[in-house]
Write an enzyme that holds these catalytic residues in place. Sequence first.
Site, PDB file in Angstrom:
ATOM      1  N   ASP A 160       0.859  -1.182   0.000  1.00  0.00           N
ATOM      2  CA  ASP A 160       0.000   0.000   0.000  1.00  0.00           C
ATOM      3  C   ASP A 160       0.895   1.231   0.000  1.00  0.00           C
ATOM      4  OD1 ASP A 160      -2.261   1.749   0.339  1.00  0.00           O
ATOM      5  OD2 ASP A 160      -3.283   0.132   1.420  1.00  0.00           O
TER       6      ASP A 160
ATOM      7  N   PHE B  32      -0.600   4.191   1.210  1.00  0.00           N
ATOM      8  CA  PHE B  32      -1.333   5.018   2.170  1.00  0.00           C
ATOM      9  C   PHE B  32      -1.928   6.281   1.546  1.00  0.00           C
ATOM     10  CE2 PHE B  32       1.903   2.972   5.091  1.00  0.00           C
ATOM     11  CZ  PHE B  32       1.014   2.057   5.621  1.00  0.00           C
TER      12      PHE B  32
ATOM     13  N   PHE C  49      -6.731  -4.596  -4.821  1.00  0.00           N
ATOM     14  CA  PHE C  49      -7.676  -3.563  -4.400  1.00  0.00           C
ATOM     15  C   PHE C  49      -7.191  -2.157  -4.730  1.00  0.00           C
ATOM     16  CE2 PHE C  49      -8.520  -6.914  -1.142  1.00  0.00           C
ATOM     17  CZ  PHE C  49      -9.867  -7.105  -1.387  1.00  0.00           C
TER      18      PHE C  49
ATOM     19  N   SER D  75     -16.541  -3.784 -10.000  1.00  0.00           N
ATOM     20  CA  SER D  75     -17.662  -3.034  -9.438  1.00  0.00           C
ATOM     21  C   SER D  75     -18.911  -3.223 -10.274  1.00  0.00           C
ATOM     22  CB  SER D  75     -17.291  -1.552  -9.396  1.00  0.00           C
ATOM     23  OG  SER D  75     -18.422  -0.755  -9.135  1.00  0.00           O
TER      24      SER D  75
ATOM     25  N   TYR E  22     -14.614   6.718 -12.878  1.00  0.00           N
ATOM     26  CA  TYR E  22     -14.346   5.570 -12.007  1.00  0.00           C
ATOM     27  C   TYR E  22     -14.947   4.301 -12.595  1.00  0.00           C
ATOM     28  CZ  TYR E  22     -15.282   2.147  -8.402  1.00  0.00           C
ATOM     29  OH  TYR E  22     -15.394   0.968  -7.721  1.00  0.00           O
TER      30      TYR E  22
ATOM     31  N   LYS F  31     -13.130   0.599 -14.277  1.00  0.00           N
ATOM     32  CA  LYS F  31     -13.444  -0.790 -13.975  1.00  0.00           C
ATOM     33  C   LYS F  31     -13.815  -1.557 -15.251  1.00  0.00           C
ATOM     34  CE  LYS F  31     -12.709  -0.619  -9.569  1.00  0.00           C
ATOM     35  NZ  LYS F  31     -11.507  -1.273  -8.989  1.00  0.00           N
TER      36      LYS F  31
ATOM     37  N   TYR G  82     -18.489  -5.992  -7.105  1.00  0.00           N
ATOM     38  CA  TYR G  82     -19.196  -5.719  -5.860  1.00  0.00           C
ATOM     39  C   TYR G  82     -20.331  -4.744  -6.118  1.00  0.00           C
ATOM     40  CZ  TYR G  82     -14.212  -5.912  -4.431  1.00  0.00           C
ATOM     41  OH  TYR G  82     -12.885  -6.160  -4.294  1.00  0.00           O
TER      42      TYR G  82
ATOM     43  N   LEU H 152     -22.389   6.917   1.186  1.00  0.00           N
ATOM     44  CA  LEU H 152     -23.513   7.211   2.066  1.00  0.00           C
ATOM     45  C   LEU H 152     -23.268   6.845   3.526  1.00  0.00           C
ATOM     46  CD1 LEU H 152     -26.486   8.006   2.568  1.00  0.00           C
ATOM     47  CD2 LEU H 152     -27.109   5.658   1.903  1.00  0.00           C
TER      48      LEU H 152
ATOM     49  N   GLU I 169     -24.398  14.102 -10.043  1.00  0.00           N
ATOM     50  CA  GLU I 169     -23.837  13.702 -11.329  1.00  0.00           C
ATOM     51  C   GLU I 169     -23.076  12.379 -11.188  1.00  0.00           C
ATOM     52  OE1 GLU I 169     -21.077  15.591 -14.948  1.00  0.00           O
ATOM     53  OE2 GLU I 169     -21.153  16.555 -12.991  1.00  0.00           O
ATOM     54  N   GLY I 170     -23.321  11.456 -12.122  1.00  0.00           N
ATOM     55  CA  GLY I 170     -22.626  10.176 -12.119  1.00  0.00           C
ATOM     56  C   GLY I 170     -23.393   9.066 -11.432  1.00  0.00           C
TER      57      GLY I 170
END
Length: 340
Positions: free
Chosen positions: A32, A34, A82, A124, A149, A153, A177, A200, A296-297
Site C-alpha cells: 500500500d 497510504f 484492491f 464493481s 471511475y 473498472k 461488488y 452514504l 452527477e454520475g
Amino acid sequence: MSKILVTGGTGFIGSHTVVELHNAGYEVIIVDDFSNSNPKILDQITTITGSRPEFVELDLCDEQKVKDFVAKNADITGVIHFAAFKAVGESVQQPLKYYRNNFYSLINLINAFNSKINLVFSSSCTVYGQPDVLPVDESEPTKKAESPYGNTKQIAEEILQETCAVTPGLKVTSLRYFNPVGAHASALIGELPIGVPQNLVPFITQSAIGKRGPITVYGNDYNTPDGSAIRDYIHVVDLAKAHVAAIKRLESANASSNYEVFNLGTGTGSSVLEVIAAFEQSTGVKLNYTIGARREGDIEQVWGNVEKAARDLNWKAELDVTEMMRSAWNWEKYLQENPF
C-alpha cells in the site's frame, strides 16, 4: 498455506480481506502507499489476528519498483488487487487521476508477474451502468459508464479478459461488488474516508456523531418506491470472505476458464431512505437529513443476481442491513474515542 499479495491491503475492503485470509490460514503480504488509508490499520489488523502481516510501502504506478518487489517475493502465489481510487464524484472532477492510477497499477502488476499469477480483481457493479433488467446478472452487457471511475473498472476488465485470452498462465477472477458497508465485529477496522466521505454510510455515521452536518439525500424523484436511489448494500466482512473463496477456486483449478466474473451482493436493493431508517432503528440515533438534487454520475437503481457466486464460489452474504448499520456505528464510536 499459500502466500497472497493484497494490494491496497490497509484500505476498507483490503483490511477486512487480510483478516479473513489470516483466518483461513493464508500467509499475507500487503502493499500500500497510504494514499487513501492509514498506517495504524496495520496495528489494528495485528490486534484482531494476533499476527502482524508483512508489509511493503509501494506505489504500484512505479513500474520498476513493482518489478523489483515481485522479483524479491517469488513465493507469492496469488494476488488480490484492491489498489485503486474509488470515489465516483471525485472521478468526475479529476478523470486523469483515476485513469493513471487505476490502469498503471494493474498493468505494472501483470507485467511484473510475467502474466503468470492467480489474480482476484476488485471490480464493481458500476460496469453495468443502469441495467435494463433487475436483478442484473453477469451475462448482462456493460453500458457506457456513468463516471470515469466506472469506466476504469470496465476497461480494466477488458484488459484482463483480453490478456487472459492469449496468456494461459494468467488466471483471473473479477468480482463485481455492489455497495460495501459496515465494519468488523471488533470495531477495530472499518471504512476510513479521507476528508468528506463520498459514500452514504460513512457520511451517515459521521453526521450522527457530530463530525458532519445534515445528510443530503441526492434526489427523491427517481422512479423508485420512495423516490430515492436504490443500491445493493453488502457487509464488508461477507465481501472479504468472498475474496478468500475466489482465491481458493483459482488454486483448486475448478474455474471454467482462466477468466471468470462474479457478482457480489445480497441480491436485494435498499433505497437511501431505507438505509437511513435502518440506521435509526438499529442504533436508536435520529438522523438529520435534507433532500438535494440528483448527483452527477449516480444511477437510479441497481441490485444483483448473485446465484452464480452461490453456485460456483460456494458463497453467499449472511449479514443484513441492520447489522451493516450497527457495525458501522460501532466503528464510528470507536474512532471518536480512538482518533487515527
